[in-house]
Design an enzyme around this catalytic site. Structure first.
Site, mmCIF file in Angstrom:
data_model
loop_
_atom_site.group_PDB
_atom_site.id
_atom_site.type_symbol
_atom_site.label_atom_id
_atom_site.label_comp_id
_atom_site.label_asym_id
_atom_site.label_seq_id
_atom_site.Cartn_x
_atom_site.Cartn_y
_atom_site.Cartn_z
ATOM 1 N N HIS A 266 0.871 -1.188 0.000
ATOM 2 C CA HIS A 266 0.000 0.000 0.000
ATOM 3 C C HIS A 266 0.906 1.235 0.000
ATOM 4 O O HIS A 266 1.708 1.407 -0.905
ATOM 5 C CB HIS A 266 -0.932 -0.113 1.213
ATOM 6 C CG HIS A 266 -2.055 0.873 1.270
ATOM 7 N ND1 HIS A 266 -2.431 1.666 0.223
ATOM 8 C CD2 HIS A 266 -2.910 1.201 2.296
ATOM 9 C CE1 HIS A 266 -3.448 2.437 0.573
ATOM 10 N NE2 HIS A 266 -3.759 2.184 1.832
ATOM 11 N N HIS A 305 -2.452 -2.296 -9.762
ATOM 12 C CA HIS A 305 -3.441 -1.707 -8.864
ATOM 13 C C HIS A 305 -4.687 -2.585 -8.876
ATOM 14 O O HIS A 305 -5.061 -3.107 -9.928
ATOM 15 C CB HIS A 305 -3.795 -0.271 -9.303
ATOM 16 C CG HIS A 305 -4.421 0.510 -8.212
ATOM 17 N ND1 HIS A 305 -5.757 0.431 -7.935
ATOM 18 C CD2 HIS A 305 -3.882 1.359 -7.310
ATOM 19 C CE1 HIS A 305 -6.020 1.210 -6.905
ATOM 20 N NE2 HIS A 305 -4.908 1.782 -6.495
ATOM 21 N N ASP A 361 2.593 5.494 -6.921
ATOM 22 C CA ASP A 361 3.848 5.436 -6.183
ATOM 23 C C ASP A 361 5.081 5.291 -7.064
ATOM 24 O O ASP A 361 6.203 5.353 -6.571
ATOM 25 C CB ASP A 361 3.812 4.271 -5.178
ATOM 26 C CG ASP A 361 2.872 4.577 -4.037
ATOM 27 O OD1 ASP A 361 2.796 5.746 -3.647
ATOM 28 O OD2 ASP A 361 2.210 3.650 -3.545
#
Ligand code: CMC
Length: 430
Positions: A266, A305, A361
């Site tokens: 995460h 994702h 990210d």
């Protein structure tokens, strides 16, 4: 039932009984299902097919790569809004007008201080090399003991007061965690500075009378904060909603969410991406690294994702912002490796067939590093803005007066068996 609504029909082949269930907002109600199949649980590991709440905060369309907060496209917010405007929008449902914004900014600015115990004793009690995320989780949890009033979760005014406090104090707590781990004295908040500059000042000020910040850097962090502010029912928001469903105060609920964010799958992914890029080491090693991922040796961090099966819209904006930052700070030496990694992965059948694209990210760590943050601060930089999202969801759940979260399980363990005293158990276990 009217035929004008779309529906599905479920038939229990054991009895021949059926139930027709309307499709509403893209889902089917478990209450209707339970009328026919009361003791048959919907087995959904990872909850990929389960909508556990109704929410009007963030809309995500994973197939088309769309993210909107309260209806506003993320691209427009990232380009035009401040983070505090977005935080207001997430919590209140509408963008503030000028007067509301001034009041909101004033309220936030006047709650930035932490109790003196944190500076004098709390941070000091951690080991010198404590990870700032560990310190942050503990700080947020500890705040609940300073504000017992926050336990009145059914009072909307009290809820708002502590939502405000948490958004105000999280940058102070985050900067405190980092300054302590770096052995630097804590910097007091400067209430004359805006939210982002104040945070940067608490992070980087040394002995100068006032911290001066490059507008490009401020703008980049503002954008990153907006992009990270909410994302529907992700793992950490789920944690906030689960804990909050027991009518737990906002500080403890957000501490739980922060702990969930810490994990490398995460929010911890941004730190992991940078370590991965540094580990690859050079441009020439990229192909070999991709082959090792395909061979099952770890994951390509910052890729993939649960919801996006297309390019994460946040990653696109971040990639563009990275170029602007690098013009001021100089290019991050790992950028070329990242770009080559992306190019190769997007052309590789393994990643194409699994719909694996860069996520938020993949590039954020490169910017954070260029801005001067240590890698172990990256997830903290995710937690600061996501606090607004967690609180918006926590508050929405309280408004909805939802039930305590309590999923079922499919029990696969032993059937009933009788206790055997220690002296009579076999010497070698099964
Ligand atoms: N690298 C290589 N293979 C991957 C990756 C990856 N990053 N992500 C998924 N896969 C493969 C996975 O091995 C599986 O393959 P197979 O079908 O052959 O077993 C397939 O893709 C489906 O993966 P999954 O684990 O079922 O997918 P998920 O939806 O449960 O996981 C994820 C989503 C984000 C945890 C995962 O893609 C991942 O681990 N990514 C790397 C960590 C990361 O970047 N996390 C940040 C997410 S975005 C920020 C946030 O909101 O937290």
């Amino acid at each position: 039932m009217s035929n004008s609504v779309e529906s599905i029909t479920v038939t229990d082949n054991r009895t021949g009984n059926s139930v027709e269930i309307p499709i509403q907002s893209g889902g089917v109600s478990s209450t209707e299902w339970a009328k026919l199949l009361g003791n048959i649980w919907y087995y959904d590991p990872g909850l990929g097919q389960t909508a556990m709440v109704e929410s009007s905060i963030a809309e995500i369309n994973g197939e088309e790569g769309i993210l909107r907060y309260r209806g506003y496209p993320i691209e427009q917010l990232a380009e035009n809004a401040t983070y505090l405007e977005v935080a207001y929008l997430l919590i209140n449902g509408e963008l503030p007008n000028k007067k509301q914004y001034q009041q909101w900014e004033l309220d936030i600015t006047h709650h930035t201080y932490l109790h003196e115990n944190f500076r004098r004793r709390f941070f000091e009690s951690f080991h010198y090399d404590a990870h700032p995320m560990g310190i942050l989780i503990s700080t947020i949890a500890a705040l609940s003991t300073f504000y017992p009033e926050a336990k009145n979760v059914d009072d909307p005014q009290i809820r708002m007061r502590h939502i405000n406090r948490l958004i105000a104090k999280i940058p102070t707590a985050a900067a405190g965690a980092q300054r302590f781990s770096s052995g630097l004295p804590l910097v007091f908040p400067d209430n004359d500075l805006d939210y982002i500059t104040n945070f940067l000042s608490m992070m980087f000020k040394i002995a100068e009378p006032r911290y001066e910040c490059d507008p490009v850097i401020k703008q980049a962090l503002e954008k990153l904060f907006i992009l990270h502010a909410d994302h529907g029912q992700n793992c950490s928001t789920f944690a906030a909603r689960v804990v909050g469903s027991a009518q737990t105060d906002p500080y403890s609920s957000v501490a739980a969410a922060t702990a969930a964010l810490y994990g490398p799958l995460h929010g911890g992914a941004n730190e992991a991406v940078l370590k991965m890029l540094a580990g690859i080491g050079s441009y020439d090693q990229v192909e070999g690294f991709i082959e090792s991922v395909k061979g099952g040796q770890g994951r390509l961090m910052g890729f993939g994702h649960r919801v996006y099966k297309n390019y994460d819209p946040r990653a696109r904006i971040i990639k563009k912002a990275a170029d602007q930052v690098f013009e001021v700070t100089g290019k991050n030496h790992l950028l070329d490796i990242a770009l080559k990694l992306e190019e190769h992965a997007l052309a590789d059948e393994y990643f194409i067939s699994r719909n694996l694209y860069p996520n938020v990210d993949f590039y954020s760590g490169l910017i954070y590093e260029a801005l001067g943050f240590d890698p172990d601060m990256f997830t903290v930089l995710f937690a600061i803005p996501r606090t607004a999202g967690w609180l918006a969801h926590w508050n929405e759940a309280r408004e909805q007066q939802g039930r305590i979260m309590r999923p079922r399980q499919l029990y696969t363990g032993e059937g009933k068996r009788d206790f055997v005293p220690l002296s009579k158990r076999p010497k070698s276990p099964k």
